[in-house]
Design an enzyme around this catalytic site. Structure first.
Site, PDB file in Angstrom:
ATOM      1  N   VAL A  28      -2.358  -1.932   2.401  1.00 31.13           N
ATOM      2  CA  VAL A  28      -2.285  -2.812   3.571  1.00 31.13           C
ATOM      3  C   VAL A  28      -0.993  -2.558   4.334  1.00 31.13           C
ATOM      4  CG1 VAL A  28      -2.179  -5.214   4.344  1.00 31.13           C
ATOM      5  CG2 VAL A  28      -3.784  -4.561   2.541  1.00 31.13           C
ATOM      6  N   CYS A  29       0.106  -2.417   3.616  1.00 26.69           N
ATOM      7  CA  CYS A  29       1.399  -2.195   4.263  1.00 26.69           C
ATOM      8  C   CYS A  29       1.447  -0.863   4.999  1.00 26.69           C
ATOM      9  CB  CYS A  29       2.522  -2.259   3.233  1.00 26.69           C
ATOM     10  SG  CYS A  29       2.704  -3.873   2.454  1.00 26.69           S
ATOM     11  N   THR A  30       0.748   0.131   4.489  1.00 25.94           N
ATOM     12  CA  THR A  30       0.690   1.418   5.173  1.00 25.94           C
ATOM     13  C   THR A  30       0.121   1.251   6.579  1.00 25.94           C
ATOM     14  OG1 THR A  30       0.456   2.612   3.079  1.00 25.94           O
ATOM     15  CG2 THR A  30      -0.308   3.741   5.071  1.00 25.94           C
TER      16      THR A  30
END
Length: 212
Positions: free
Chosen positions: A44-46
């Site tokens: 998700v952070c990517t």
């Protein structure tokens, strides 16, 4: 004790993908979005890091600098950056802090033991040029952050600072605004809001967005 809205945020020195950063010096007279990540190579952070890179022109228009944080080291961050740029189609144009010692995470209250006692939660901090905390949002690991909403909040905060208006529910840039209740003198209202205003109730007065 956790940071609260209106508090002056703590300064820090920490390494990053763009070299050592002294936070106050790096921030200068800009607004800042500091957003944390549980660890490198998280899916998700990517997607989030790529999205923020693509929004650079929008942040620049608002005098906003962005800075991310993850608890892994700079070498790990640099490897992750390659993945972000490959998969998200955006060059990473802001630093990622390397917070292996949890120094910044502890200063800003990013460790929530009941969620995970070692990794940072996914928080967003909006900090104004006076280094005052103006917004915090904390997301669960499974939900990607909405940076359109974060831009909307910055627009609202900057409007309030400049024109003594608040923004109503679901407000978007260009919509009518609310005159703050502290303004009561009719002559002052006439001077500040030359476009006029509508008094829905004595405490609810709507005016066209002043900077449009």
């Amino acid at each position: 004790m956790s940071l609260q809205l209106g508090d002056q945020v703590p300064d820090f020195q920490q390494s990053s993908t763009q070299g050592d950063i002294s936070f106050y010096d790096w921030a200068g007279d800009s607004w800042v979005i500091l957003f944390s990540h549980p660890a490198d190579y998280t899916p998700v952070c990517t997607t989030e890091l790529g999205a923020v890179a693509k929004l650079k022109s929008e942040f620049d228009k608002r005098n906003v600098k962005t800075i991310a944080l993850s608890v892994d080291d700079v070498e790990s961050h640099m490897g992750w950056t390659k993945d972000i740029e490959e998969t998200q189609g955006a060059t990473l144009n802001y630093p990622i802090l390397a917070d292996g010692d949890r120094k910044v995470s502890d200063l800003y209250g990013m460790i929530h033991p009941n969620a995970n006692n070692t990794l940072t939660v996914r928080s967003v901090f909006i900090i104004d040029p006076q280094k005052k905390l103006r917004l915090t949002i904390t997301y669960p690991a499974s939900t990607g952050r909405n940076f359109d909403e974060i831009l909307r909040v910055i627009d609202s905060l900057q409007l309030t600072d400049g024109y003594q208006v608040a923004t109503p529910v679901n407000w978007q840039d260009g919509d009518d605004c609310v005159i703050v209740p502290s303004l009561k003198d009719p002559e002052v209202l006439k001077e500040k809001f030359p476009k006029g205003y509508k008094e829905v109730k004595p405490y609810l007065r709507m005016t066209p967005q002043p900077n449009k």
